[in-house]
Design a protein around this motif. Structure first.
Motif, mmCIF file in Angstrom:
data_model
loop_
_atom_site.group_PDB
_atom_site.id
_atom_site.type_symbol
_atom_site.label_atom_id
_atom_site.label_comp_id
_atom_site.label_asym_id
_atom_site.label_seq_id
_atom_site.Cartn_x
_atom_site.Cartn_y
_atom_site.Cartn_z
ATOM 1 N N ILE A 1 -4.840 7.103 -6.840
ATOM 2 C CA ILE A 1 -5.991 8.370 -7.084
ATOM 3 C C ILE A 1 -4.821 9.576 -7.360
ATOM 4 O O ILE A 1 -3.401 8.690 -7.302
ATOM 5 N N LYS A 2 -5.670 10.834 -7.594
ATOM 6 C CA LYS A 2 -4.174 12.047 -7.945
ATOM 7 C C LYS A 2 -3.292 11.762 -8.542
ATOM 8 O O LYS A 2 -2.585 12.286 -8.706
ATOM 9 N N LEU B 1 -4.092 9.311 7.308
ATOM 10 C CA LEU B 1 -3.987 8.737 6.025
ATOM 11 C C LEU B 1 -4.198 8.545 5.329
ATOM 12 O O LEU B 1 -5.904 8.094 5.628
ATOM 13 N N GLN B 2 -4.704 8.537 3.895
ATOM 14 C CA GLN B 2 -5.686 8.770 3.166
ATOM 15 C C GLN B 2 -4.950 7.652 2.138
ATOM 16 O O GLN B 2 -3.264 7.467 1.702
ATOM 17 N N LEU B 3 -5.884 6.506 1.620
ATOM 18 C CA LEU B 3 -5.176 5.096 0.844
ATOM 19 C C LEU B 3 -4.795 5.982 -0.836
ATOM 20 O O LEU B 3 -5.209 6.625 -1.214
ATOM 21 N N LEU B 4 -3.465 6.128 -1.476
ATOM 22 C CA LEU B 4 -2.834 5.965 -2.400
ATOM 23 C C LEU B 4 -3.735 5.138 -3.722
ATOM 24 O O LEU B 4 -4.447 4.917 -5.016
ATOM 25 N N PHE C 1 0.872 -0.902 -0.277
ATOM 26 C CA PHE C 1 0.107 0.403 0.340
ATOM 27 C C PHE C 1 0.813 1.078 0.047
ATOM 28 O O PHE C 1 1.718 0.961 0.764
ATOM 29 N N TRP C 2 0.424 2.652 -0.675
ATOM 30 C CA TRP C 2 0.685 3.676 -0.259
ATOM 31 C C TRP C 2 0.189 4.524 0.436
ATOM 32 O O TRP C 2 -1.702 4.529 0.016
ATOM 33 N N TYR C 3 0.408 4.971 1.542
ATOM 34 C CA TYR C 3 -0.704 6.271 1.804
ATOM 35 C C TYR C 3 -0.024 7.802 1.656
ATOM 36 O O TYR C 3 1.321 7.812 1.834
ATOM 37 N N VAL C 4 -0.919 8.344 1.880
ATOM 38 C CA VAL C 4 -0.636 10.004 1.869
ATOM 39 C C VAL C 4 -1.112 10.467 2.812
ATOM 40 O O VAL C 4 -2.353 10.941 3.631
#
Lengths: 112, 113
Positions: B60-61, B44-47, B34-37
């Protein structure tokens, strides 16, 4: 639809005291995980609760305990606070065995 | 032992430039990555995430990440960075039943105008 909420936002305690942090999961979620994020570090897994039981635990001492209520909300309790417990405590909710966690904004705990 | 390493603590890029954030993992079984921002004051938001299949995953993004088993890496990329991408980025690996996650120490991204 409210996301994951945590209370309080900030908290200041002194060494040796006890603290309780609270988390309300996203609507419909039945699993809650708690993380400790020290300054400049990534989140460290504390434990996960499902069906009111601790399902998995990270490498944290017994001073850290938790509880999950029938409405799936959860509490994190820390006893005998140490200076090193100062951190951002994050709660994440999910559905059972789901890969996707939704994080709350955290509770900033300062131990003096 | 399971672990995630993000070798870059801080990275600064100019707006419009490309970005690559590095992540190396150590995990005994098939990794779930996983990658989070994390933006200041926010959770934290999941990317994006990778479990199996195509090793290049879209998130996303405008972010993407590539899984390379031979290098135990899962690097995050973006072709053109926007000022709003300034944040801290965390790579994580999850257990097979997603009841335990291991996070890296994060990479803080600064974006120059």
């Amino acid at each position: 639809d409210a996301g994951v909420t945590q209370s309080p936002t900030h908290l200041i305690k002194t060494r040796g005291q006890q603290v309780t942090l609270r988390c309300s999961p996203k609507s419909g979620h039945d699993t809650v995980s708690w993380y400790q994020q020290a300054l400049g570090q990534g989140p460290q897994f504390i434990f996960q609760y499902y069906e009111e039981e601790e399902r998995q635990r990270g490498n944290f001492p017994d001073r850290f305990s938790g509880h999950q209520f029938p409405n799936y909300s959860s509490e994190l309790n820390v006893n005998a606070l140490l200076l090193g417990d100062s951190a951002l405590y994050l709660c994440a909710s999910s559905l059972q065995d789901s890969d996707t966690q939704y994080f709350g904004p955290g509770t900033r705990l300062t131990v003096l | 032992a399971q672990s995630v390493t993000q070798p870059d603590i801080h990275i600064t890029v100019s707006e419009g430039a490309s970005l690559e954030l590095r992540c190396n993992y150590s995990y005994g079984a098939t990794p779930y990555l996983f990658w989070y921002v994390q933006s200041p004051g926010q959770g934290l938001q999941l990317l994006l995430k990778y479990f199996s299949g195509d090793t290049l995953v879209q998130g996303i993004k405008g972010f993407e990440a590539e899984f390379k088993r031979s290098q135990s890496s899962f690097n995050l990329r973006k072709p053109s960075v926007h000022w709003s991408d300034a944040a801290e980025y965390f790579c994580a690996v999850g257990s097979y039943n997603f009841n335990k996650f291991y996070f890296g120490s994060g990479t803080k991204l600064n974006v120059k105008p």
